[in-house]
Write a protein that holds these residues in place. Sequence first.
Motif, PDB file in Angstrom:
ATOM      1  N   ILE A 313     -11.280   8.034   3.591  1.00  0.00           N
ATOM      2  CA  ILE A 313     -10.185   8.400   4.494  1.00  0.00           C
ATOM      3  C   ILE A 313      -9.503   7.145   5.028  1.00  0.00           C
ATOM      4  O   ILE A 313      -8.270   7.076   5.131  1.00  0.00           O
ATOM      5  CB  ILE A 313     -10.729   9.259   5.645  1.00  0.00           C
ATOM      6  CG1 ILE A 313     -11.335  10.555   5.095  1.00  0.00           C
ATOM      7  CG2 ILE A 313      -9.623   9.578   6.657  1.00  0.00           C
ATOM      8  CD1 ILE A 313     -12.147  11.325   6.109  1.00  0.00           C
ATOM      9  N   LEU A 314     -10.305   6.124   5.348  1.00  0.00           N
ATOM     10  CA  LEU A 314      -9.754   4.877   5.872  1.00  0.00           C
ATOM     11  C   LEU A 314      -8.839   4.212   4.855  1.00  0.00           C
ATOM     12  O   LEU A 314      -7.790   3.671   5.218  1.00  0.00           O
ATOM     13  CB  LEU A 314     -10.885   3.927   6.260  1.00  0.00           C
ATOM     14  CG  LEU A 314     -10.474   2.582   6.857  1.00  0.00           C
ATOM     15  CD1 LEU A 314      -9.715   2.773   8.160  1.00  0.00           C
ATOM     16  CD2 LEU A 314     -11.700   1.698   7.085  1.00  0.00           C
ATOM     17  N   TRP A 315      -9.208   4.261   3.577  1.00  0.00           N
ATOM     18  CA  TRP A 315      -8.359   3.665   2.545  1.00  0.00           C
ATOM     19  C   TRP A 315      -7.000   4.362   2.488  1.00  0.00           C
ATOM     20  O   TRP A 315      -5.955   3.709   2.431  1.00  0.00           O
ATOM     21  CB  TRP A 315      -9.024   3.725   1.174  1.00  0.00           C
ATOM     22  CG  TRP A 315      -8.074   3.363   0.072  1.00  0.00           C
ATOM     23  CD1 TRP A 315      -7.417   4.197  -0.765  1.00  0.00           C
ATOM     24  CD2 TRP A 315      -7.610   2.044  -0.262  1.00  0.00           C
ATOM     25  NE1 TRP A 315      -6.593   3.496  -1.599  1.00  0.00           N
ATOM     26  CE2 TRP A 315      -6.683   2.181  -1.315  1.00  0.00           C
ATOM     27  CE3 TRP A 315      -7.902   0.776   0.235  1.00  0.00           C
ATOM     28  CZ2 TRP A 315      -6.060   1.081  -1.884  1.00  0.00           C
ATOM     29  CZ3 TRP A 315      -7.265  -0.320  -0.333  1.00  0.00           C
ATOM     30  CH2 TRP A 315      -6.352  -0.168  -1.383  1.00  0.00           C
ATOM     31  N   ASN A 316      -7.002   5.698   2.508  1.00  0.00           N
ATOM     32  CA  ASN A 316      -5.735   6.424   2.450  1.00  0.00           C
ATOM     33  C   ASN A 316      -4.870   6.125   3.671  1.00  0.00           C
ATOM     34  O   ASN A 316      -3.647   5.995   3.567  1.00  0.00           O
ATOM     35  CB  ASN A 316      -6.013   7.931   2.350  1.00  0.00           C
ATOM     36  CG  ASN A 316      -6.621   8.305   1.009  1.00  0.00           C
ATOM     37  OD1 ASN A 316      -6.272   7.734  -0.014  1.00  0.00           O
ATOM     38  ND2 ASN A 316      -7.545   9.256   1.010  1.00  0.00           N
ATOM     39  N   LEU A 317      -5.496   5.992   4.827  1.00  0.00           N
ATOM     40  CA  LEU A 317      -4.748   5.622   6.030  1.00  0.00           C
ATOM     41  C   LEU A 317      -4.197   4.204   5.915  1.00  0.00           C
ATOM     42  O   LEU A 317      -3.100   3.912   6.408  1.00  0.00           O
ATOM     43  CB  LEU A 317      -5.648   5.739   7.263  1.00  0.00           C
ATOM     44  CG  LEU A 317      -6.005   7.145   7.735  1.00  0.00           C
ATOM     45  CD1 LEU A 317      -6.980   7.077   8.904  1.00  0.00           C
ATOM     46  CD2 LEU A 317      -4.763   7.930   8.141  1.00  0.00           C
ATOM     47  N   PRO A 356      -1.279 -13.271   7.667  1.00  0.00           N
ATOM     48  CA  PRO A 356      -0.601 -11.983   7.718  1.00  0.00           C
ATOM     49  C   PRO A 356      -0.559 -11.306   6.347  1.00  0.00           C
ATOM     50  O   PRO A 356      -0.442 -11.970   5.314  1.00  0.00           O
ATOM     51  CB  PRO A 356       0.811 -12.342   8.196  1.00  0.00           C
ATOM     52  CG  PRO A 356       0.647 -13.627   8.934  1.00  0.00           C
ATOM     53  CD  PRO A 356      -0.436 -14.364   8.199  1.00  0.00           C
ATOM     54  N   SER A 357      -0.627  -9.978   6.340  1.00  0.00           N
ATOM     55  CA  SER A 357      -0.607  -9.228   5.090  1.00  0.00           C
ATOM     56  C   SER A 357       0.053  -7.876   5.303  1.00  0.00           C
ATOM     57  O   SER A 357       0.027  -7.321   6.398  1.00  0.00           O
ATOM     58  CB  SER A 357      -2.035  -9.020   4.558  1.00  0.00           C
ATOM     59  OG  SER A 357      -2.020  -8.269   3.348  1.00  0.00           O
ATOM     60  N   LEU A 358       0.673  -7.349   4.254  1.00  0.00           N
ATOM     61  CA  LEU A 358       1.144  -5.967   4.279  1.00  0.00           C
ATOM     62  C   LEU A 358       0.756  -5.238   3.006  1.00  0.00           C
ATOM     63  O   LEU A 358       1.395  -4.260   2.605  1.00  0.00           O
ATOM     64  CB  LEU A 358       2.659  -5.893   4.538  1.00  0.00           C
ATOM     65  CG  LEU A 358       3.660  -6.647   3.665  1.00  0.00           C
ATOM     66  CD1 LEU A 358       3.867  -5.972   2.335  1.00  0.00           C
ATOM     67  CD2 LEU A 358       4.982  -6.716   4.397  1.00  0.00           C
ATOM     68  N   VAL A 359      -0.308  -5.670   2.337  1.00  0.00           N
ATOM     69  CA  VAL A 359      -0.879  -4.941   1.209  1.00  0.00           C
ATOM     70  C   VAL A 359      -2.237  -4.385   1.633  1.00  0.00           C
ATOM     71  O   VAL A 359      -2.917  -4.958   2.492  1.00  0.00           O
ATOM     72  CB  VAL A 359      -1.007  -5.824  -0.043  1.00  0.00           C
ATOM     73  CG1 VAL A 359       0.356  -6.297  -0.499  1.00  0.00           C
ATOM     74  CG2 VAL A 359      -1.916  -7.009   0.192  1.00  0.00           C
ATOM     75  N   PRO A 360      -2.652  -3.269   1.046  1.00  0.00           N
ATOM     76  CA  PRO A 360      -3.836  -2.567   1.556  1.00  0.00           C
ATOM     77  C   PRO A 360      -5.155  -3.316   1.454  1.00  0.00           C
ATOM     78  O   PRO A 360      -5.979  -3.219   2.372  1.00  0.00           O
ATOM     79  CB  PRO A 360      -3.876  -1.289   0.698  1.00  0.00           C
ATOM     80  CG  PRO A 360      -2.480  -1.099   0.220  1.00  0.00           C
ATOM     81  CD  PRO A 360      -1.939  -2.482   0.036  1.00  0.00           C
ATOM     82  N   GLU A 361      -5.403  -4.054   0.356  1.00  0.00           N
ATOM     83  CA  GLU A 361      -6.749  -4.585   0.124  1.00  0.00           C
ATOM     84  C   GLU A 361      -7.292  -5.443   1.267  1.00  0.00           C
ATOM     85  O   GLU A 361      -8.377  -5.153   1.800  1.00  0.00           O
ATOM     86  CB  GLU A 361      -6.795  -5.372  -1.192  1.00  0.00           C
ATOM     87  CG  GLU A 361      -6.829  -4.515  -2.438  1.00  0.00           C
ATOM     88  CD  GLU A 361      -5.446  -4.075  -2.898  1.00  0.00           C
ATOM     89  OE1 GLU A 361      -5.345  -3.427  -3.940  1.00  0.00           O
ATOM     90  OE2 GLU A 361      -4.465  -4.387  -2.183  1.00  0.00           O
ATOM     91  N   ALA A 367     -10.958  -3.768   7.967  1.00  0.00           N
ATOM     92  CA  ALA A 367     -11.270  -2.554   8.710  1.00  0.00           C
ATOM     93  C   ALA A 367     -12.615  -1.972   8.282  1.00  0.00           C
ATOM     94  O   ALA A 367     -13.363  -1.440   9.112  1.00  0.00           O
ATOM     95  CB  ALA A 367     -10.163  -1.528   8.499  1.00  0.00           C
ATOM     96  N   ARG A 368     -12.923  -2.062   6.982  1.00  0.00           N
ATOM     97  CA  ARG A 368     -14.190  -1.512   6.494  1.00  0.00           C
ATOM     98  C   ARG A 368     -15.374  -2.246   7.115  1.00  0.00           C
ATOM     99  O   ARG A 368     -16.393  -1.629   7.435  1.00  0.00           O
ATOM    100  CB  ARG A 368     -14.256  -1.602   4.968  1.00  0.00           C
ATOM    101  CG  ARG A 368     -15.563  -1.062   4.403  1.00  0.00           C
ATOM    102  CD  ARG A 368     -15.493  -0.803   2.929  1.00  0.00           C
ATOM    103  NE  ARG A 368     -15.310  -2.029   2.158  1.00  0.00           N
ATOM    104  CZ  ARG A 368     -15.338  -2.075   0.824  1.00  0.00           C
ATOM    105  NH1 ARG A 368     -15.519  -0.952   0.132  1.00  0.00           N
ATOM    106  NH2 ARG A 368     -15.161  -3.206   0.186  1.00  0.00           N
TER     107      ARG A 368
END
Length: 435
Positions: A313-317, A356-361, A367-368
């Motif tokens: 769920i965290l990944w999709n968010l 700074p980043s704006l890509v998910p990985e 966050a994980r």
Amino acid sequence: MAFSAPVQSQPSADRPAGRPPAICRDCDEQEVPAATCPRCGSRRILRHAELFDLSIAHVDCDAFYASVEKRDRPELAARPVIIGGGRRGVVSTACYIARTRGVHSAMPMFKALALCPDAVVIKPDMAKYVHEGRRIREMMQALTPLVQAQSIDEAVMDLSGTAALHRAPPAVVLARLARQVEREVGVTISIGLAPNRLLAKIAVDRDKPRGFAVIGAAEAAGLLAPEPVTLLPGVGPAMAKRLSSAGFTRLGQLAALDARDAARRFGEEGPGLAARARGEDSRPVRPERDTKSVSTETTFERDIRGLEELETILWNLTEKLCRRLAGKELAAGGVVLKLKTASFALRTRNVRLPHPSLVPEPIFEAARALLAREVDGTAYRLIGIGAQPLADARDADALDLADPDAPRQAKRWQAMEKLREKFGAGAVVKGRSLK
């Protein structure tokens, strides 16, 4: 062009031609022929050839959290103060006395206390710091609507075209601001004045605390040339090592590269790197960047305890968060994890990103790690993820070379998003989204 040639200030009747403009930072006297102000006797004289031609300022509060605490507890004025947690925590801020002992932000507390065993350690009071930071921001916004926040205690200002309104050039207005902050808030600020945001940031770091430094357009390239490449924001240890292995250790070496040669040596980020080494920066000051955070969350149909299910769920968010960031032309400078238990108790955890980043990985990985520490058998009914502090999207990923894979991750994400725009949201998905 990042900045144009400055309009030369005309010498006043009291200032001989050839003598650079000057102001007394303590009384605004503008004709100071010597090292001491003839009006108030202050020796805090600011003198520069382009002093009255520059309008971009970087304002940074000095050891802000510690300064606020010392203001409220005057008995600590001469004591080393560290803002942070227990021995297993990290330093949030250290006053300048503690910094002379080697203490710095993000240092583990046990190391900080080994260097400075007589320090007074105070737990952060973020509500108080946010309140005082907003007071200072309001003072800035009273001078110009073009104020772009960088953090609670730091902002960029564009004072172009305000001289008629304030009946004084920006340099004088900024000196007044510094005195107002000291008088009304009880803390000090440092100011960097320059033709653009990059040089203003470099300037403010050259004279702290309670400083006021100026870098002019005419001197920028020469001033930067002998400096190490690590002076540039975004050039961390990994990038510095890469540049050094290619024979580039000083900014002057980078500045000499034309766009084609810079791209050949360092890829698509090379031309921008060389331009910044020359002191060029065309980024405007955008007040809408005062957005405090961008976030997304979801409430579950049933309570969840397991790490793997929460991670999916965290990944999709995280992907959703990155789309929101891109839409606002922002990037994440840090990550905030939000969890709500079955009994409605709220848990929030945060961490700063290396760049700074704006890509998910990279956002998801940060966050994980926070999430893993909270999965202890507790049942959760909500999870959320946010980006705070925020950064300009143009400063993210492609310029973050501390992680060699960052530019490739950014390109992959952009390619996936283009396919989704064309063929639908389900056209391309990551494997972890399907768990």
